[in-house]
Scaffold this motif. Structure first.
Motif, PDB file in Angstrom:
ATOM      1  N   TYR A 220      17.615  63.270 -26.657  1.00 32.86           N
ATOM      2  CA  TYR A 220      18.484  62.357 -27.230  1.00 32.86           C
ATOM      3  C   TYR A 220      18.383  61.114 -26.487  1.00 32.86           C
ATOM      4  O   TYR A 220      19.372  60.767 -25.702  1.00 32.86           O
ATOM      5  CB  TYR A 220      20.035  62.967 -27.156  1.00 32.86           C
TER       6      TYR A 220
ATOM      7  N   PHE B 117      20.451  63.550 -34.804  1.00 31.78           N
ATOM      8  CA  PHE B 117      21.790  63.162 -34.928  1.00 31.78           C
ATOM      9  C   PHE B 117      21.958  61.662 -35.007  1.00 31.78           C
ATOM     10  O   PHE B 117      23.131  61.143 -34.741  1.00 31.78           O
ATOM     11  CB  PHE B 117      22.541  64.115 -34.068  1.00 31.78           C
TER      12      PHE B 117
ATOM     13  N   ARG C 276      30.045  67.557 -37.310  1.00 30.08           N
ATOM     14  CA  ARG C 276      28.793  67.293 -38.055  1.00 30.08           C
ATOM     15  C   ARG C 276      28.471  68.227 -39.300  1.00 30.08           C
ATOM     16  O   ARG C 276      29.551  68.984 -39.531  1.00 30.08           O
ATOM     17  CB  ARG C 276      27.499  67.640 -37.158  1.00 30.08           C
TER      18      ARG C 276
ATOM     19  N   ASN D 206      18.993  69.580 -39.839  1.00 28.63           N
ATOM     20  CA  ASN D 206      19.112  70.540 -38.534  1.00 28.63           C
ATOM     21  C   ASN D 206      20.130  71.744 -39.007  1.00 28.63           C
ATOM     22  O   ASN D 206      21.158  71.551 -39.489  1.00 28.63           O
ATOM     23  CB  ASN D 206      19.894  69.726 -37.580  1.00 28.63           C
ATOM     24  N   GLU D 207      19.569  72.869 -38.626  1.00 27.18           N
ATOM     25  CA  GLU D 207      20.076  74.155 -38.927  1.00 27.18           C
ATOM     26  C   GLU D 207      20.987  74.024 -40.211  1.00 27.18           C
ATOM     27  O   GLU D 207      22.259  74.016 -40.214  1.00 27.18           O
ATOM     28  CB  GLU D 207      21.074  74.294 -37.745  1.00 27.18           C
TER      29      GLU D 207
ATOM     30  N   CYS E 259      24.763  75.908 -40.418  1.00 32.41           N
ATOM     31  CA  CYS E 259      25.528  75.863 -39.328  1.00 32.41           C
ATOM     32  C   CYS E 259      26.821  75.644 -39.530  1.00 32.41           C
ATOM     33  O   CYS E 259      27.276  74.604 -40.362  1.00 32.41           O
ATOM     34  CB  CYS E 259      24.971  74.852 -38.204  1.00 32.41           C
TER      35      CYS E 259
ATOM     36  N   ASN F 167      14.566  74.033 -38.411  1.00 32.04           N
ATOM     37  CA  ASN F 167      14.847  74.931 -37.432  1.00 32.04           C
ATOM     38  C   ASN F 167      16.194  75.775 -37.960  1.00 32.04           C
ATOM     39  O   ASN F 167      17.165  75.333 -38.064  1.00 32.04           O
ATOM     40  CB  ASN F 167      15.347  74.108 -36.159  1.00 32.04           C
TER      41      ASN F 167
ATOM     42  N   ASP G 205      16.216  78.685 -33.865  1.00 35.15           N
ATOM     43  CA  ASP G 205      16.968  78.379 -32.570  1.00 35.15           C
ATOM     44  C   ASP G 205      17.367  79.649 -31.916  1.00 35.15           C
ATOM     45  O   ASP G 205      18.575  80.270 -32.574  1.00 35.15           O
ATOM     46  CB  ASP G 205      18.171  77.463 -32.918  1.00 35.15           C
TER      47      ASP G 205
ATOM     48  N   TYR H 209      19.313  81.805 -29.364  1.00 30.41           N
ATOM     49  CA  TYR H 209      20.569  81.695 -28.374  1.00 30.41           C
ATOM     50  C   TYR H 209      20.966  83.046 -28.031  1.00 30.41           C
ATOM     51  O   TYR H 209      22.077  83.660 -28.723  1.00 30.41           O
ATOM     52  CB  TYR H 209      21.815  80.819 -28.938  1.00 30.41           C
TER      53      TYR H 209
ATOM     54  N   GLU I 176      14.835  75.794 -30.505  1.00 30.18           N
ATOM     55  CA  GLU I 176      15.716  75.440 -29.405  1.00 30.18           C
ATOM     56  C   GLU I 176      15.949  76.645 -28.785  1.00 30.18           C
ATOM     57  O   GLU I 176      16.081  77.722 -29.423  1.00 30.18           O
ATOM     58  CB  GLU I 176      17.114  75.132 -30.061  1.00 30.18           C
TER      59      GLU I 176
ATOM     60  N   VAL J 293      25.756  78.872 -22.862  1.00 36.04           N
ATOM     61  CA  VAL J 293      26.085  77.668 -23.977  1.00 36.04           C
ATOM     62  C   VAL J 293      27.455  77.551 -24.255  1.00 36.04           C
ATOM     63  O   VAL J 293      28.351  77.882 -23.153  1.00 36.04           O
ATOM     64  CB  VAL J 293      25.499  78.472 -25.476  1.00 36.04           C
ATOM     65  N   ASN J 294      27.876  76.778 -25.206  1.00 32.92           N
ATOM     66  CA  ASN J 294      29.273  76.363 -25.263  1.00 32.92           C
ATOM     67  C   ASN J 294      30.219  77.054 -26.540  1.00 32.92           C
ATOM     68  O   ASN J 294      31.531  76.789 -26.540  1.00 32.92           O
ATOM     69  CB  ASN J 294      29.444  74.889 -25.363  1.00 32.92           C
ATOM     70  N   TRP J 295      29.445  77.664 -27.318  1.00 31.43           N
ATOM     71  CA  TRP J 295      29.953  77.787 -28.510  1.00 31.43           C
ATOM     72  C   TRP J 295      30.504  79.296 -29.049  1.00 31.43           C
ATOM     73  O   TRP J 295      30.942  79.588 -30.160  1.00 31.43           O
ATOM     74  CB  TRP J 295      29.166  77.332 -29.689  1.00 31.43           C
TER      75      TRP J 295
ATOM     76  N   GLU K  20      29.663  69.343 -26.444  1.00 28.60           N
ATOM     77  CA  GLU K  20      28.730  70.226 -25.790  1.00 28.60           C
ATOM     78  C   GLU K  20      28.556  70.176 -24.063  1.00 28.60           C
ATOM     79  O   GLU K  20      27.699  70.561 -23.656  1.00 28.60           O
ATOM     80  CB  GLU K  20      27.318  70.338 -26.386  1.00 28.60           C
TER      81      GLU K  20
ATOM     82  N   HIS L  54      27.725  73.104 -22.164  1.00 23.12           N
ATOM     83  CA  HIS L  54      26.211  73.723 -22.796  1.00 23.12           C
ATOM     84  C   HIS L  54      25.248  73.222 -21.417  1.00 23.12           C
ATOM     85  O   HIS L  54      24.959  72.064 -21.404  1.00 23.12           O
ATOM     86  CB  HIS L  54      25.759  73.118 -23.945  1.00 23.12           C
TER      87      HIS L  54
HETATM   88  C1  GAL Z   1      22.419  74.590 -32.225  1.00 22.60           C
HETATM   89  C2  GAL Z   1      22.332  73.052 -32.878  1.00 22.60           C
HETATM   90  C3  GAL Z   1      22.097  72.120 -31.695  1.00 22.60           C
HETATM   91  C4  GAL Z   1      23.138  72.351 -30.568  1.00 22.60           C
HETATM   92  C5  GAL Z   1      22.958  73.755 -29.997  1.00 22.60           C
HETATM   93  C6  GAL Z   1      23.959  74.155 -29.017  1.00 22.60           C
HETATM   94  O1  GAL Z   1      23.011  75.243 -33.338  1.00 22.60           O
HETATM   95  O2  GAL Z   1      21.277  72.848 -33.502  1.00 22.60           O
HETATM   96  O3  GAL Z   1      22.301  70.861 -32.129  1.00 22.60           O
HETATM   97  O4  GAL Z   1      24.574  72.171 -31.002  1.00 22.60           O
HETATM   98  O5  GAL Z   1      23.181  74.559 -31.127  1.00 22.60           O
HETATM   99  O6  GAL Z   1      23.689  75.737 -28.605  1.00 22.60           O
END
Ligand code: GAL
Length: 655
Positions: free
Chosen positions: A13, A42, A108, A146-147, A150, A247, A270, A272, A319, A325-327, A367, A370
């Motif tokens: 970025y 983004f 987003r 993007n995704e 999501c 993605n 992606d 994770y 990805e 990660v954070n989510w 994030e 992350h």
């Molecule tokens: C993905 C997303 C990224 C970022 C990532 C964090 O879902 O495409 O932009 O948010 O998760 O794990």
């Protein structure tokens, strides 16, 4: 099929960092073994500050800096984050949730796939980007948006969706009568006299008609296809010769990915592993055991799924998780070595590129927790070291091809929606059933292609169909002609395309392969099981089936009902099998197919490409992998005692 010459990428970025950092970043990316950089997904608010007021200078510059360092750029269309001025111009472009509430601007994916105005904007900005960079020599590929989906953004109950759905239905059914018949609207006086009377299936007093919901899910899926296609059509014209990619995500089922992928060159996804384990698995012991590794089969499943999705059968990991990660509800640290393991595994399953998310951890915004390849201060984190290690290791390995597997697993999105709509048992989740079938085959050492109903079925020895509720005649004929052995899971063929019970009862058209009828089904609460001949049991779901002419009962369940039946090369499992039972059924079937079984145990997994075998350890303990290695095999990477997070790559003496 793809010839693997493994390549690495990273998500970057430039707009997050001062310009004087870019050059050094680019140089260090190259040092780390990275060739591709994905940017700008983004960045809309930084490019088009106000309508028609553009600032290209920074992005032009970033591409030049990256290109000058020898990096290849994956440019993105920025449509996942429409800027504030645009949402203010068209406030109704946001999606609407099931309760009728608009989903606001401020993070987003605040748009509705059905909104015609936003589609035009998406086409406009795609064209503007593509005119500027379509033939830029450094830009070698494009990611659309993007995704998709999501944050649960596929299904929207907006006015735009209502209008679009009515048109879609009018085209599909031609007359309200046909729609009333297909949905069975006479039940509860739900008949309509005109398509304009059709409502969206939310906020009803009790459950809406399942046929109605299923068509709405198909409609919403088609909107994603159209949204993506609008962009790919522009990019094909203005960015000739560039790979078009999206993605996709893991564990994401809200649209038909096969359909979207028809317009792409590469299915990116992606990966994770730890986020997905925390978010999508229930068993606390399982989650504790695989806390720092992820579920041993889910990465592989998605590699195998997305590898087969596009016409060219090409797959990238766009990805890759680089650290915590954070989510997810909890976000553990991977074992040392896991980033390397996940990368090796992706290549073993045919990924052309593994691209890490992200280059440097963001010290601001959503994030902050992350991890990235580098910490916020720019110092290399563990992910950086592991990425660098894989890239050095792979450079020393022979290139190999991903070949068509002998075993296929048929996976169908609409069937997943159908059981979401009418579960009948609270814990009947079609995707979990699919996961369990896939894992059983992998633990028996199989290479697997995940395929769709449109796939070419020739050449497979075994086609496993865990969860296919709706079939059409063409598919049944194709299965029959394939010459493969077929294993059908419970509920197979149990609904027509309009979500009704077939005239001849389940498994409907599949009776052509296996004469039988399902007379009654039951769902069972957790903790209760139905034993199956001392081998294992059914839980969640059991069926009472009546075998027809030539169909033999191979196993019998608790109440004396057939549990596994077979006619010639097709068999049917009449309940939700536990691990032992499923494993026994798969073993016997693989043996009948003449396929070699390699039992990997719970934590190890293998994947073969020609004579190269990759062995990975997902468990939290070192393991002896000698059972998976022949005396004459040559170990290229690793040792027979495989560490936590360890990988062995070997050249097999015989295939
Ligand atoms: C993905 C997303 C990224 C970022 C990532 C964090 O879902 O495409 O932009 O948010 O998760 O794990």
């Amino acid at each position: 099929m793809t010839n693997i010459s493994p390549t690495f990428g990273v998500c970057y970025y430039p707009e997050h960092w001062p310009r004087d950092m870019w050059e050094e970043d680019a140089v260090r990316m190259v040092e780390c073994g990275i060739q591709y950089v994905r940017i700008a997904e983004f960045a809309w608010s930084r490019i088009e500050i106000k309508r028609d007021q553009f600032d290209w200078e920074w992005l032009d510059n970033a591409i030049s800096v990256l290109g000058a360092a020898g990096l290849k750029v994956v440019m993105c269309t920025p449509t996942a984050t429409p800027p504030k001025w645009l949402v203010d111009e068209m406030p109704d472009m946001v999606a609407v949730d099931e309760n009728g509430k608009p989903r606001k601007w401020g993070s987003r994916r605040h748009y509705d796939f059905s909104h015609i105005g936003y589609r035009k904007e998406s086409a406009r900005i795609t064209e503007i980007f593509a005119k500027r960079y379509g033939e830029n020599p450094h830009v070698v590929a494009w990611q659309t948006d993007n995704e998709y989906g999501c944050h649960a953004t596929i299904v929207s109950y907006s006015n735009a969706a209502k209008e679009g759905f009515r048109d879609w239905l009018a085209q599909k059914y031609q007359s309200p009568d046909a729609l009333n018949r297909a949905w069975g609207n006479v039940f509860w006086s739900m008949e309509v006299q005109d398509f304009s009377e059709v409502e969206l299936p939310n906020l009803t007093v009790t459950e809406p008609n399942p046929s109605h919901i299923l068509d709405f899910r198909r409609y919403t899926s088609d909107q994603v296809v159209e949204f993506n296609r609008i962009q790919t059509q522009i990019l094909r014209k203005l960015a000739p010769g560039r790979d078009l990619i999206h993605n996709f995500m893991g564990h994401f089922l809200e649209f038909d990915h096969y359909d979207v992928a028809q317009d792409l060159d590469v299915a990116g996804w992606d990966s994770y592993p730890l986020g997905n384990l925390e978010r999508h698995f229930d068993d606390a012991n399982w989650k504790a055991w695989y806390l720092r590794a992820g579920d041993p089969d889910m990465q592989a499943f998605h590699h195998d799924l997305y590898r087969g999705c596009t016409p060219e059968k090409r797959m990238w990991v766009m990805e890759q998780q680089p650290g915590p990660v954070n989510w997810a509800p909890w976000n553990p640290d991977p074992h040392p070595g896991m980033v390397r393991l996940w990368s090796h595994e992706a290549f073993a399953h045919g990924a052309e590129v593994v691209s890490y998310f992200r280059w440097r951890q963001a010290p601001f915004a959503q994030e902050q927790f992350h991890a990235a390849l580098n910490r916020p201060d720019g110092s290399p984190d563990r992910g950086y070291e592991e990425a660098e290690q894989v890239s050095n290791e792979l450079a020393a390995l022979p290139n190999t091809k991903t070949e068509k597997a002998k075993v296929a697993l048929l996976f169908d999105y609409a069937s997943i929606w159908a059981t979401e709509i009418q579960r009948q048992g609270a814990d009947y989740d079609g995707f979990i059933l699919v996961r369990e079938f896939y894992a059983a085959l992998r633990k028996l050492g199989q290479n697997i292609d995940v395929i769709s109903t449109r796939s070419d079925l020739t050449g497979y020895e075994l086609i496993v169909v865990p969860h296919l509720l709706m079939v059409d005649q063409a598919l049944v004929d194709k299965l029959e002609k394939s010459g493969a052995r077929v294993v059908l899971g419970p509920r197979s063929g149990s609904r027509t395309r309009s979500h009704q019970i077939p005239d001849a009862l389940a498994p409907g058209l599949l009776q052509q392969l296996i004469p039988m009828r399902v007379l009654r089904v039951e769902s069972i609460r957790p903790g209760i099981v139905i034993p199956v001949e001392g081998i294992g049991s059914f839980s969640k779901w059991a069926e009472q089936v009546e075998p027809g002419d030539g169909t033999d009962v191979l196993l019998t369940g608790g109440e004396g009902y057939p549990a596994w039946v077979r006619n010639k090369s097709c068999s049917y499992i009449a309940g939700w099998p536990d691990q032992n039972l499923l494993s026994q059924i798969m073993k016997e079937t693989l043996q009948n197919c003449g396929l070699t079984i390699v039992e990997t145990g719970e934590d190890l997994r293998i994947r073969d490409r020609g004579q190269i075998r990759t062995i990975v350890n997902y468990g939290p303990k070192p393991q002896d992998a000698s059972g998976l290695i022949d005396r004459n095999d040559e170990i290229l990477i690793g040792t027979t005692m495989i560490n936590v997070g360890g990988v062995i790559i070997l050249h097999r003496a015989v295939r």
